[in-house]
Design a protein around this motif. Structure first.
Motif, short mmCIF file in Angstrom:
data_model
loop_
_atom_site.label_atom_id
_atom_site.label_comp_id
_atom_site.label_asym_id
_atom_site.label_seq_id
_atom_site.Cartn_x
_atom_site.Cartn_y
_atom_site.Cartn_z
N ASN A 181 -11.45 1.49 4.69
CA ASN A 181 -10.94 2.69 4.05
C ASN A 181 -10.55 2.32 2.63
N ARG A 197 -3.53 9.85 4.40
CA ARG A 197 -3.34 8.84 5.45
C ARG A 197 -4.17 9.12 6.69
N CYS A 208 -7.21 3.25 0.72
CA CYS A 208 -5.94 2.59 1.00
C CYS A 208 -6.09 1.07 1.04
N CYS A 266 -6.58 6.50 7.20
CA CYS A 266 -5.96 5.28 7.72
C CYS A 266 -5.91 5.36 9.25
N ASP A 270 -7.63 -0.48 3.62
CA ASP A 270 -7.57 -0.90 5.02
C ASP A 270 -8.92 -1.45 5.49
N CYS A 315 -2.56 -1.00 6.00
CA CYS A 315 -1.25 -0.38 6.12
C CYS A 315 -0.85 -0.24 7.60
#
Ligand code: ZN
Length: 151
Positions: free
Chosen positions: A37, A122, A40, A125, A42, A65
């Motif tokens: 991702n 998010r 972010c 995420c 990730d 995260c």
């Protein structure tokens, strides 16, 4: 970013982030998929051993995260022992929760992620580990991407 992040990080998320389940490479895996991702930063790899149509073993590895890692951890606990179709059904439930915030009680731990819907950035995420798992089930070698997810 606005809103109350403390509400987002509920007990279940904190717990899975602190003590991830099924973390690490799975030596016996016959399916592997990687997801990332970029929004972010990730990363998540999912390893699973498919026996017939059932997920006999599953693990994940990655960094990112708390939401992404806790979601991947919880995903492994739920998907283990399920068939491919059941795993897809769980993902559909989860996606509905994180995009709408509506969490039927019987869905239990997945409901911890209901707060994610208030933070659209998010959602990627939260769904990263699931995307990787579904791609692994499909046997796709290409990296999973969460771009365009949530639609
Ligand atoms: Zn993230």
């Amino acid at each position: 970013m606005s809103g109350d992040l403390t509400e987002l990080y509920q007990q279940v998320i904190l717990d899975h982030n602190k003590r991830p389940r099924n973390r690490g490479r799975l030596p016996t895996a016959n399916r592997v998929a990687h997801g990332e991702n970029p929004t972010c930063g990730d990363q998540c790899s999912v390893y699973l051993r498919l026996e017939g149509d059932r997920v006999a073993e599953i693990s994940f590895d990655g960094a990112g995260c708390a939401i992404s890692q806790a979601s991947a951890s919880l995903m492994t606990t739920l998907v283990k022992g399920r068939t491919t179709d059941e795993a897809r059904g769980l993902y559909e439930d989860f996606k509905r929760i994180v995009t709408t915030g509506e969490a039927p009680e019987e869905i239990s731990d997945l409901a911890a992620f209901a707060g994610v819907h208030a933070f659209p950035a998010r959602i990627k995420c939260a769904t990263l580990g699931w995307h990787a798992a579904l791609n692994a089930l499909k046997g796709e070698a290409a990296p999973a991407s969460t771009e365009g997810a949530g639609s």
